[in-house]
Scaffold this motif. Structure first.
Motif, PDB file in Angstrom:
ATOM      1  N   PRO A  52       0.820  -1.199  -0.065  1.00 34.90           N
ATOM      2  CA  PRO A  52      -0.062   0.052   0.142  1.00 34.90           C
ATOM      3  C   PRO A  52       0.924   1.165   0.097  1.00 34.90           C
ATOM      4  CG  PRO A  52      -0.094  -1.185   2.211  1.00 34.90           C
ATOM      5  CD  PRO A  52       0.634  -1.916   1.219  1.00 34.90           C
ATOM      6  N   GLN A  53       0.255   2.329  -0.377  1.00 29.94           N
ATOM      7  CA  GLN A  53       0.925   3.522  -0.577  1.00 29.94           C
ATOM      8  C   GLN A  53       1.471   4.180   1.051  1.00 29.94           C
ATOM      9  OE1 GLN A  53       1.715   5.265  -3.212  1.00 29.94           O
ATOM     10  NE2 GLN A  53       2.845   6.843  -2.052  1.00 29.94           N
ATOM     11  N   ALA A  54       0.810   3.671   2.054  1.00 31.18           N
ATOM     12  CA  ALA A  54       1.347   4.065   3.338  1.00 31.18           C
ATOM     13  C   ALA A  54       2.805   3.376   3.603  1.00 31.18           C
ATOM     14  CB  ALA A  54       0.342   3.506   4.449  1.00 31.18           C
ATOM     15  N   VAL A  55       2.992   2.368   3.112  1.00 32.12           N
ATOM     16  CA  VAL A  55       4.288   1.604   3.292  1.00 32.12           C
ATOM     17  C   VAL A  55       5.426   2.424   2.562  1.00 32.12           C
ATOM     18  CG1 VAL A  55       5.560  -0.487   3.119  1.00 32.12           C
ATOM     19  CG2 VAL A  55       3.230  -0.612   3.681  1.00 32.12           C
ATOM     20  N   TRP A  86      11.968  -2.530   3.520  1.00 33.85           N
ATOM     21  CA  TRP A  86      11.611  -3.790   4.622  1.00 33.85           C
ATOM     22  C   TRP A  86      11.080  -3.422   5.810  1.00 33.85           C
ATOM     23  CZ3 TRP A  86      15.660  -7.403   7.279  1.00 33.85           C
ATOM     24  CH2 TRP A  86      15.060  -8.554   7.385  1.00 33.85           C
ATOM     25  N   LEU A  87      11.803  -2.425   6.255  1.00 40.78           N
ATOM     26  CA  LEU A  87      11.417  -1.960   7.668  1.00 40.78           C
ATOM     27  C   LEU A  87       9.968  -1.331   7.796  1.00 40.78           C
ATOM     28  CD1 LEU A  87      11.918  -1.375  10.799  1.00 40.78           C
ATOM     29  CD2 LEU A  87      13.221   0.616   9.992  1.00 40.78           C
ATOM     30  N   ALA A  88       9.758  -0.258   6.652  1.00 37.58           N
ATOM     31  CA  ALA A  88       8.333   0.099   6.664  1.00 37.58           C
ATOM     32  C   ALA A  88       7.045  -0.776   6.394  1.00 37.58           C
ATOM     33  CB  ALA A  88       8.336   1.038   5.376  1.00 37.58           C
ATOM     34  N   SER A  89       7.523  -1.781   5.808  1.00 36.79           N
ATOM     35  CA  SER A  89       6.499  -3.011   5.401  1.00 36.79           C
ATOM     36  C   SER A  89       5.995  -3.654   6.828  1.00 36.79           C
ATOM     37  CB  SER A  89       7.085  -4.065   4.554  1.00 36.79           C
ATOM     38  OG  SER A  89       8.201  -4.720   5.241  1.00 36.79           O
ATOM     39  N   LYS A  90       6.967  -3.646   7.708  1.00 35.04           N
ATOM     40  CA  LYS A  90       6.900  -4.362   9.036  1.00 35.04           C
ATOM     41  C   LYS A  90       5.893  -3.334   9.971  1.00 35.04           C
ATOM     42  CE  LYS A  90      11.168  -6.755   8.832  1.00 35.04           C
ATOM     43  NZ  LYS A  90      12.559  -6.931   9.682  1.00 35.04           N
ATOM     44  N   LEU A  91       6.533  -1.998   9.992  1.00 32.30           N
ATOM     45  CA  LEU A  91       5.808  -0.874  10.753  1.00 32.30           C
ATOM     46  C   LEU A  91       4.268  -0.632  10.334  1.00 32.30           C
ATOM     47  CD1 LEU A  91       8.623   1.586  10.659  1.00 32.30           C
ATOM     48  CD2 LEU A  91       8.044   0.173  12.676  1.00 32.30           C
ATOM     49  N   GLU A  92       3.939  -0.632   9.194  1.00 28.14           N
ATOM     50  CA  GLU A  92       2.616  -0.753   8.412  1.00 28.14           C
ATOM     51  C   GLU A  92       1.709  -1.797   8.711  1.00 28.14           C
ATOM     52  OE1 GLU A  92       1.308   2.239   7.982  1.00 28.14           O
ATOM     53  OE2 GLU A  92       3.140   3.394   8.357  1.00 28.14           O
ATOM     54  N   ARG A  96       6.683  -8.055   4.214  1.00 25.52           N
ATOM     55  CA  ARG A  96       7.475  -8.707   3.238  1.00 25.52           C
ATOM     56  C   ARG A  96       8.712  -9.407   3.547  1.00 25.52           C
ATOM     57  NH1 ARG A  96       3.145  -7.847   1.927  1.00 25.52           N
ATOM     58  NH2 ARG A  96       2.089  -7.050  -0.087  1.00 25.52           N
ATOM     59  N   LYS A  97       9.055 -10.538   3.185  1.00 20.27           N
ATOM     60  CA  LYS A  97      10.225 -11.459   3.253  1.00 20.27           C
ATOM     61  C   LYS A  97      11.369 -10.609   2.691  1.00 20.27           C
ATOM     62  CE  LYS A  97       7.731 -15.908   3.576  1.00 20.27           C
ATOM     63  NZ  LYS A  97       7.946 -17.153   2.910  1.00 20.27           N
ATOM     64  N   ALA A  98      12.618 -11.023   3.411  1.00 19.42           N
ATOM     65  CA  ALA A  98      13.836 -10.426   2.799  1.00 19.42           C
ATOM     66  C   ALA A  98      14.088 -10.819   1.501  1.00 19.42           C
ATOM     67  CB  ALA A  98      15.162 -10.779   3.683  1.00 19.42           C
ATOM     68  N   ARG A  99      13.933 -12.041   1.149  1.00 20.54           N
ATOM     69  CA  ARG A  99      14.199 -12.807  -0.079  1.00 20.54           C
ATOM     70  C   ARG A  99      13.417 -11.859  -1.365  1.00 20.54           C
ATOM     71  NH1 ARG A  99      10.804 -16.301  -2.610  1.00 20.54           N
ATOM     72  NH2 ARG A  99       9.585 -16.646  -0.832  1.00 20.54           N
ATOM     73  N   GLN A 100      12.165 -11.649  -1.141  1.00 22.17           N
ATOM     74  CA  GLN A 100      11.210 -10.992  -1.845  1.00 22.17           C
ATOM     75  C   GLN A 100      11.875  -9.490  -2.040  1.00 22.17           C
ATOM     76  OE1 GLN A 100       7.455 -11.004   0.079  1.00 22.17           O
ATOM     77  NE2 GLN A 100       6.932 -13.075  -0.821  1.00 22.17           N
ATOM     78  N   GLU A 138      19.251  -2.326   8.366  1.00 22.66           N
ATOM     79  CA  GLU A 138      18.210  -2.288   8.918  1.00 22.66           C
ATOM     80  C   GLU A 138      18.452  -1.589  10.559  1.00 22.66           C
ATOM     81  OE1 GLU A 138      13.949  -4.583  10.002  1.00 22.66           O
ATOM     82  OE2 GLU A 138      15.727  -5.584   9.831  1.00 22.66           O
ATOM     83  N   ARG A 139      19.380  -2.427  11.036  1.00 24.25           N
ATOM     84  CA  ARG A 139      19.750  -2.280  12.471  1.00 24.25           C
ATOM     85  C   ARG A 139      20.516  -0.560  12.755  1.00 24.25           C
ATOM     86  NH1 ARG A 139      22.627  -7.944  14.203  1.00 24.25           N
ATOM     87  NH2 ARG A 139      21.010  -9.221  13.899  1.00 24.25           N
ATOM     88  N   HIS A 140      21.069  -0.349  11.709  1.00 23.71           N
ATOM     89  CA  HIS A 140      21.582   1.030  11.764  1.00 23.71           C
ATOM     90  C   HIS A 140      20.580   2.068  11.724  1.00 23.71           C
ATOM     91  CE1 HIS A 140      26.018   0.450  11.765  1.00 23.71           C
ATOM     92  NE2 HIS A 140      25.797  -0.408  10.782  1.00 23.71           N
ATOM     93  N   ILE A 141      19.443   1.837  10.912  1.00 24.74           N
ATOM     94  CA  ILE A 141      18.386   2.802  11.013  1.00 24.74           C
ATOM     95  C   ILE A 141      17.782   2.735  12.280  1.00 24.74           C
ATOM     96  CG2 ILE A 141      16.190   2.967   9.605  1.00 24.74           C
ATOM     97  CD1 ILE A 141      17.274   1.634   7.273  1.00 24.74           C
TER      98      ILE A 141
END
Length: 444
Positions: A52-55, A86-92, A96-100, A138-141
């Motif tokens: 989605p656009q929010a991600v 990858w991080l925004a998909s988890k927050l919203e 999604r998987k890292a592989r994708q 991702e850890r640095h972010i």
């Protein structure tokens, strides 16, 4: 008043001018181009991943915030963009998987750089390295954000503002598009989302020539100022005047998604090639390029012949040529041997895993069969015990009955015998008496 969101990441113009990228020698135009390029990657990857656009909006805001803390020269823009997605998909809540994510960014880089689109092998060393870099970035972010990743977008204010201003519904789509484009600039780290929403509505109204109330000014009702609205419009106009952003290689430790599996496996020895280049001082730049581009035997033979021609001028050079040839041959053989060993080890590991899985299945089947046999043996033993008990009961009961029945039969037999003897004796007695009467009776 209760605050349910922590959205305090806003910087001044002076802080943006003195960003970490400027300290590393990156000018303003290059930084702006890299920011737009990273946001383009996030938007395109979100479309390919069907997010989605929010991600995508959250990922772009995280991207800008991270590069306000770190420099483009130390963190690759492509890796940071993939980690933000990858991080925004988890927050919203659309994970999604890292592989994708890695496969999508690999495909985008192949398309953008006009390379042959090849599938990214998830069992290759290149994929493992990219996944570790993705996790570390991702850890640095998260570390730079202080684990405060809440983002408030201007999109949720646009419809309310337009409804309050009684504006025509045509402005809604235009303002929404401008809000999406504003995320490619640094407006999200300079102004609050309410101010950005007012600037977007003002720009859309000016484009469609829709009058808005100015006496009193409408933006004061939404806690905005005219200077902020003008700055938002100026930044958007400057964004539309720029050409399409291209990737500028600024990072020292840049990573590439678009390398093939063969080159990714052979990337483990870049130091050896550099060492060989430094040792072979007599080689020309063209020969070094050929040796780095293709490690085949034909190219090595051509390079050796060129070296021989070049080394005929001096006696010292002719002595050094065979040693160089042997070194190059040994390095090429070592590389080929290492590739063969790696492929052999992978095939062996796969065969071992298959054998393990097969042995596990066999053990499971054996355990099931043993359990079934044990259950059957137990049932048989129980049935045998029941049969034995029944036989014992039967053996005890018929003996007593047989005795009783034997006694009764015997008594009956004796009674009948006695009765028969009495009957015979009586009959014999009666016949004798009759004979006596016949002989002694006077009228007989």
């Amino acid at each position: 008043m209760i605050y349910t969101a922590i959205d305090t990441f806003y910087l001044t113009d002076e802080q943006l001018k003195n960003s970490p990228s400027r300290k590393d020698g990156i000018d303003e135009d290059t930084e702006t181009t890299l920011r737009i390029y990273g946001c383009d990657l996030i938007q395109e990857s979100g479309i390919l991943l069907r997010l989605p656009q929010a991600v995508m909006a959250t990922g772009q805001v995280l991207f800008h915030r991270f590069y306000c803390k770190k420099s483009f020269a130390r963190f690759d823009v492509k890796i940071v963009a993939s980690s933000c997605v990858w991080l925004a998909s988890k927050l919203e809540e659309s994970p999604r998987k890292a592989r994708q994510v890695l496969i999508v960014f690999h495909r985008m880089e192949c398309r953008r750089e006009n390379l042959p689109v090849e599938f990214l092998d998830t069992f290759s060393k290149k994929y493992a390295d990219l996944k570790t870099v993705l996790n570390n970035t991702e850890r640095h972010i998260l570390k730079e954000m202080g684990f405060i990743c809440h983002v408030e977008h201007p999109h949720k204010f646009i419809s309310n503002y337009l409804r309050t201003l009684e504006a025509p519904p045509e402005l809604r789509q235009e303002a929404w598009n401008l809000a999406n484009d504003s995320l490619r600039t640094t407006l999200c780290v300079r102004f609050k989302s309410e101010v950005v929403a007012c600037g977007v509505v003002y720009a859309a109204a000016r484009r469609f020539q829709v009058p808005l109330p100015e006496n009193p000014p409408w933006w004061k009702a939404f806690d905005a100022e005219k200077s902020g609205i003008d700055e938002v419009c100026r930044v958007l106009a400057h964004l539309y005047s720029l050409p399409k952003a291209q990737c500028i290689p600024v990072c020292k430790d840049g990573h590439s998604f678009a390398t093939t599996n063969k080159t990714s496996d052979s990337q483990g020895a870049p130091k050896e090639s550099s060492m060989n280049a430094t040792v072979n001082d007599t080689s020309t730049p063209k020969e070094a390029v050929h040796l780095d581009a293709a490690g085949s035997k034909d190219m090595l033979i051509k390079a050796a012949l060129d070296k021989l021609k070049f080394s005929k001028k001096t006696d010292d050079d002719t002595k050094g040529v065979p040693a160089e040839e042997t070194k190059e041959d040994t390095t090429s053989k070592q590389k080929s041997d290492n590739r063969l060993e790696m492929s052999g080890e992978r095939s062996r590991d796969r065969e071992k895993e298959r054998l393990k899985v097969r042995d596990r299945d066999r053990d499971r089947d054996r355990d099931r069969d043993r359990g079934r046999d044990l259950d059957r043996d137990r049932e048989r033993e129980k049935e045998q015990e029941r049969d034995k008990e029944k036989l014992k009961e039967r053996s005890h009961r018929p003996k007593d009955k047989g005795k009783e029945s034997g006694h009764s039969v015997k008594s009956r037999h004796h009674l009948s015998r006695d009765r028969g003897s009495d009957y015979h004796s009586a009959s014999s007695y009666s016949s004798r008496e009759k004979d006596r009467h016949r002989h002694h009776h006077p009228y007989a």
